[in-house]
Design an enzyme around this catalytic site. Structure first.
Site, short mmCIF file in Angstrom:
data_model
loop_
_atom_site.label_atom_id
_atom_site.label_comp_id
_atom_site.label_asym_id
_atom_site.label_seq_id
_atom_site.Cartn_x
_atom_site.Cartn_y
_atom_site.Cartn_z
N TYR A 50 0.86 -1.19 0.00
CA TYR A 50 0.00 0.00 0.00
C TYR A 50 0.89 1.24 0.00
O TYR A 50 1.95 1.23 -0.61
CB TYR A 50 -1.01 -0.08 1.17
CG TYR A 50 -2.17 0.82 0.87
CD1 TYR A 50 -2.97 0.60 -0.25
CD2 TYR A 50 -2.43 1.93 1.66
CE1 TYR A 50 -3.99 1.47 -0.58
CE2 TYR A 50 -3.46 2.80 1.34
CZ TYR A 50 -4.22 2.57 0.21
OH TYR A 50 -5.21 3.45 -0.11
N ARG B 20 -8.89 11.17 -7.80
CA ARG B 20 -7.97 11.83 -6.85
C ARG B 20 -7.21 10.76 -6.09
O ARG B 20 -7.53 10.43 -4.97
CB ARG B 20 -8.76 12.74 -5.91
CG ARG B 20 -7.90 13.72 -5.16
CD ARG B 20 -8.08 13.63 -3.65
NE ARG B 20 -7.72 12.32 -3.11
CZ ARG B 20 -7.88 11.95 -1.85
NH1 ARG B 20 -8.44 12.75 -1.00
NH2 ARG B 20 -7.52 10.75 -1.42
N LYS C 110 -6.05 -1.76 -0.74
CA LYS C 110 -6.89 -1.59 0.46
C LYS C 110 -7.49 -2.93 0.88
O LYS C 110 -7.53 -3.27 2.06
CB LYS C 110 -8.02 -0.61 0.20
CG LYS C 110 -7.55 0.83 0.22
CD LYS C 110 -8.28 1.63 1.27
CE LYS C 110 -7.39 2.72 1.80
NZ LYS C 110 -8.01 3.78 2.51
N GLU D 91 -13.60 5.18 -2.48
CA GLU D 91 -12.19 5.44 -2.21
C GLU D 91 -11.58 6.36 -3.26
O GLU D 91 -11.71 6.10 -4.46
CB GLU D 91 -11.47 4.08 -2.25
CG GLU D 91 -10.11 4.07 -1.69
CD GLU D 91 -10.06 4.41 -0.22
OE1 GLU D 91 -10.89 3.92 0.55
OE2 GLU D 91 -9.17 5.18 0.16
N ASP D 92 -10.94 7.41 -2.82
CA ASP D 92 -10.18 8.29 -3.71
C ASP D 92 -11.02 8.93 -4.82
O ASP D 92 -10.60 9.00 -5.98
CB ASP D 92 -8.95 7.57 -4.28
CG ASP D 92 -7.83 7.51 -3.23
OD1 ASP D 92 -8.04 8.02 -2.12
OD2 ASP D 92 -6.76 6.97 -3.52
N ASP E 146 -13.84 5.95 3.14
CA ASP E 146 -12.73 5.89 4.09
C ASP E 146 -11.98 7.22 4.17
O ASP E 146 -11.50 7.59 5.24
CB ASP E 146 -11.77 4.77 3.69
CG ASP E 146 -10.66 4.63 4.70
OD1 ASP E 146 -10.98 4.46 5.89
OD2 ASP E 146 -9.48 4.74 4.33
N ASP E 147 -11.89 7.95 3.05
CA ASP E 147 -11.17 9.23 3.08
C ASP E 147 -11.86 10.21 4.03
O ASP E 147 -11.22 11.08 4.61
CB ASP E 147 -11.13 9.86 1.68
CG ASP E 147 -10.42 8.96 0.70
OD1 ASP E 147 -9.33 8.47 1.03
OD2 ASP E 147 -10.97 8.71 -0.39
N ASN F 99 -0.82 14.11 3.19
CA ASN F 99 0.03 13.09 2.58
C ASN F 99 0.37 13.50 1.16
O ASN F 99 -0.38 14.26 0.57
CB ASN F 99 -0.74 11.76 2.52
CG ASN F 99 -0.79 11.07 3.85
OD1 ASN F 99 0.16 11.09 4.60
ND2 ASN F 99 -1.93 10.47 4.15
P1 NAI Z 1 -9.42 18.17 -0.43
O1 NAI Z 1 -8.90 18.53 -1.76
O2 NAI Z 1 -10.85 17.79 -0.26
O3 NAI Z 1 -9.14 19.38 0.59
C1 NAI Z 1 -7.99 20.19 0.62
C2 NAI Z 1 -8.37 21.49 1.31
O4 NAI Z 1 -7.19 22.26 1.51
C3 NAI Z 1 -9.34 22.36 0.50
O5 NAI Z 1 -10.34 22.85 1.35
C4 NAI Z 1 -8.46 23.50 0.02
O6 NAI Z 1 -9.19 24.71 -0.09
C5 NAI Z 1 -7.47 23.60 1.16
N1 NAI Z 1 -6.27 24.31 0.79
C6 NAI Z 1 -5.54 24.18 -0.35
N2 NAI Z 1 -4.53 25.08 -0.36
C7 NAI Z 1 -4.66 25.80 0.78
C8 NAI Z 1 -3.91 26.88 1.34
N3 NAI Z 1 -2.87 27.42 0.70
N4 NAI Z 1 -4.29 27.37 2.53
C9 NAI Z 1 -5.34 26.84 3.18
N5 NAI Z 1 -6.08 25.82 2.70
C10 NAI Z 1 -5.73 25.30 1.52
O7 NAI Z 1 -8.49 17.00 0.11
P2 NAI Z 1 -8.78 16.00 1.32
O8 NAI Z 1 -9.36 14.74 0.83
O9 NAI Z 1 -9.50 16.75 2.39
O10 NAI Z 1 -7.28 15.67 1.79
C11 NAI Z 1 -6.42 16.67 2.31
C12 NAI Z 1 -5.11 16.06 2.73
O11 NAI Z 1 -5.32 15.17 3.79
C13 NAI Z 1 -4.41 15.26 1.62
O12 NAI Z 1 -3.04 15.51 1.65
C14 NAI Z 1 -4.65 13.84 2.02
O13 NAI Z 1 -3.60 12.99 1.58
C15 NAI Z 1 -4.66 13.96 3.53
N6 NAI Z 1 -5.36 12.85 4.14
C16 NAI Z 1 -4.70 12.14 5.09
C17 NAI Z 1 -5.25 11.03 5.64
C18 NAI Z 1 -4.47 10.30 6.71
O14 NAI Z 1 -3.33 10.48 6.85
N7 NAI Z 1 -5.08 9.45 7.48
C19 NAI Z 1 -6.53 10.52 5.18
C20 NAI Z 1 -7.21 11.37 4.21
C21 NAI Z 1 -6.61 12.50 3.71
#
Ligand code: NAI
Length: 548
Positions: free
Chosen positions: A93, A146, A164, A235-236, A258-259, A400
């Site tokens: 993974y 995504r 997964k 997922e994704d 899951d996200d 991430n």
């Molecule tokens: P998303 O695309 O739905 O949300 C990203 C957010 O960040 C948006 O609201 C965007 O407006 C904001 N953003 C972007 N640039 C910005 C800036 N300069 N200043 C402030 N805000 C900004 O993505 P999602 O699904 O919410 O994932 C976000 C991150 O969380 C990803 O890196 C993902 O890999 C990580 N993640 C980690 C997990 C874990 O470690 N367990 C699980 C799910 C997501």
């Protein structure tokens, strides 16, 4: 005499034991002479597999090797993973699966799972029936739009459902025959893929709007018809589709995302651990989310559920959570907010807070959660401010992959003078600060979704609810020992993931029965002995006898 059936056993991953077929089995099945004479045990076979893997020069080569092993001998594949999950998980993974998906068209060997393209519209149920297993209980589905933080990978996203589901089995013991990986091929906007002769998917731009949602509708309905006991894990998907799809189906069919929900659960487990470290409750804190997408809203919703359990009215619970996006702090005066953001848009007297440091000063959070994908956003000034506002600032950079993390463990610990309570989305190595050992925790969803999946499987749950994810979070936090907390660790060690998953699954299964969502009579009648039931249904990666 060797029959076609005997030959099939040797070439069917679920039945094949390779050199571990006993003398009696070889005679009985008519495969004597089709294998070298030596009869080997699993341990010897594992030695060979490890030697093969060690000889592979890159993580991607190891991924390919493991993928082929899964196609060749399923028990051996899972025995190998189980023998050292912390070592093998990153190969099957994240992070390796990201590179594998990017190169999927080039490294592809035997296909796995089901590919359902827009061209099959109107025939989705028929395609599902082409799958050889009849009692599918888990479908992990992606549309590849995504992939992790890697963007639109179209049909090459298949690596994610495959990976997964392998972890469902490896970490929690969900039987592999119950699992089905699916890609909905609705096209891709990835231009380099469209120009690549080795891209294996449909060669058109993504279909969107009503046509897209109608197609997903057909898929979900077809699953109800063909695999009525299956739970669908989305997922994704991008947040444009993930949130509406979850809203559309969560009360109608057995499904989750899951996200959104798994991430929320693992983050809340970390917050339970942080609260335990401080001797406080979650209601004693104020939460600032840097990033206002699907991960942020999922975490905030689950925090609010817990705050309400701790006695806060809904409005007060929501008022503890603030969001910030690329335009600044979200307030009730912010224009153009999505529905899911509206509930966290609060009146704000201070005008505007465009930068993170201004938002921290305005909101005065005790917990700062990064889900923005903006690397290094938690700089020295931001962490210093959090440390001046709080005796134990809680700093969770969850973005991430590692290159996108809002800060490193070392930065958070150093800039807070060793006072930060830290967990992250990506792994960071242990470190020393002023002679003290800190072991950073990784809020990895793998702590949660395989366990919730096992509970759903064991009980035949009709729905997956947020409460199940909250109970899973609570149970996960209980697995953290005082020794873990002493070194700053708010998640249990990954080496014990199988036991941890079983513990969580029993808790969640009990909740499923209590809420009247179970359909499995053995779970309903055996609720007092849930640990035993969980153990009984778990997959065991040892070879069964073929003499029976
Ligand atoms: P998303 O695309 O739905 O949300 C990203 C957010 O960040 C948006 O609201 C965007 O407006 C904001 N953003 C972007 N640039 C910005 C800036 N300069 N200043 C402030 N805000 C900004 O993505 P999602 O699904 O919410 O994932 C976000 C991150 O969380 C990803 O890196 C993902 O890999 C990580 N993640 C980690 C997990 C874990 O470690 N367990 C699980 C799910 C997501």
């Amino acid at each position: 005499m060797t029959t076609p059936d005997a030959w099939r056993i040797l070439h069917t991953a679920r039945l094949n034991k390779g050199t571990a077929f006993t003398e009696a089995e070889r005679e009985r099945l008519g495969i004597t002479g089709l294998l070298p004479d030596g009869v080997e045990g699993l341990d010897t076979q594992l030695l060979r597999m490890r030697a093969h893997l060690d000889a592979k020069p890159t993580a991607l080569e190891k991924y390919i090797y493991l993928s082929e092993l899964q196609d060749r001998n399923e028990h051996l594949f899972y025995s190998l993973l189980r023998s050292d999950l912390p070592a093998y998980m990153p190969l099957v993974y994240t992070p390796t699966v990201g590179e594998a998906c990017q190169r999927f068209g080039h490294i592809m060997r035997r296909p796995k799972g089901l590919y359902i393209s827009m061209r099959r519209k109107g025939r989705v149920a028929e395609i599902l029936r082409n799958w050889p297993e009849r009692d599918v209980r888990f479908i992990v589905v992606t549309d590849g739009e995504r992939l992790l933080g890697l963007g639109d990978l179209g049909v090459c996203g298949m690596g994610i459902p495959v990976g997964k589901l392998a972890l469902y089995t490896a970490c929690a013991g969900v039987p592999p025959e119950a699992c089905l990986p699916v890609v909905l091929d609705v096209g891709t906007n990835n231009e380099s893929f469209l120009a690549d002769p080795l891209y294996p998917g449909a060669r058109h731009l993504r279909v969107a709007g009503d046509e897209y949602f109608d197609f997903v509708d057909e898929f979900v309905e077809a699953v109800q018809e063909v695999f009525p006991r299956a739970c669908i894990q989305f997922e994704d998907f991008t947040n444009k589709t993930a949130i509406p799809l979850l809203e559309r189906y969560r009360d109608r069919v057995c499904c989750f995302n899951d996200d959104i929900q798994g991430t929320a659960s693992v983050a809340v487990a970390g917050l339970f651990g942080a609260a335990r470290m401080m001797g406080s409750a979650m209601r004693d804190h104020r939460y600032l989310f840097f990033g206002a997408g699907s991960a942020a809203v999922g975490i905030a919703d689950l925090i609010c559920m817990q705050l309400m359990r701790e006695g806060l009215p809904e409005g007060d619970a929501r008022a503890r959570c603030w969001f910030m996006n690329s335009k600044g702090l979200i307030t009730s005066a912010s224009p153009g907010l999505a529905d899911y953001q509206q509930r966290y848009a609060h009146p704000f007297a201070g005008g505007s807070a465009a930068t993170l440091i201004e938002a921290v000063r305005a909101v005065r959070p005790s917990v700062l959660i990064g889900v923005s994908t903006v690397a290094k956003a938690f700089n020295e000034e931001v962490i210093g401010e959090m440390a001046s506002l709080n005796q134990r600032p809680v700093i969770f950079p969850y973005s991430n992959p590692t290159s996108r993390s809002e800060c490193t463990a070392e930065e958070a610990i150093q800039w807070s003078g060793g006072r930060a309570i830290f967990a992250s989305g990506s792994p960071f190595p242990p470190l020393h600060h002023q002679g003290r050992l800190f072991v950073p925790g990784q809020g990895n969803n793998v702590y949660i979704y395989p366990a919730v999946g096992l509970a759903v499987y064991a009980t035949g749950a009709r729905r997956v609810t947020d409460e199940m994810f909250l109970v899973a979070a609570e149970a996960l936090a209980e697995r953290v020992t005082e020794q873990d907390l002493d070194v700053g660790l708010i998640y249990p060690p990954m080496s014990g993931i199988v036991e941890t998953s079983s513990f969580l699954a029993a808790r969640v299964a009990r909740l499923i029965v209590e809420r009247g969502l179970a359909t499995e009579p053995s779970a309903i009648d055996g609720v007092a002995h849930m640990e035993e039931l969980i153990h009984r249904v778990q997959y065991d990666p040892h070879y069964p006898s073929m003499l029976g």
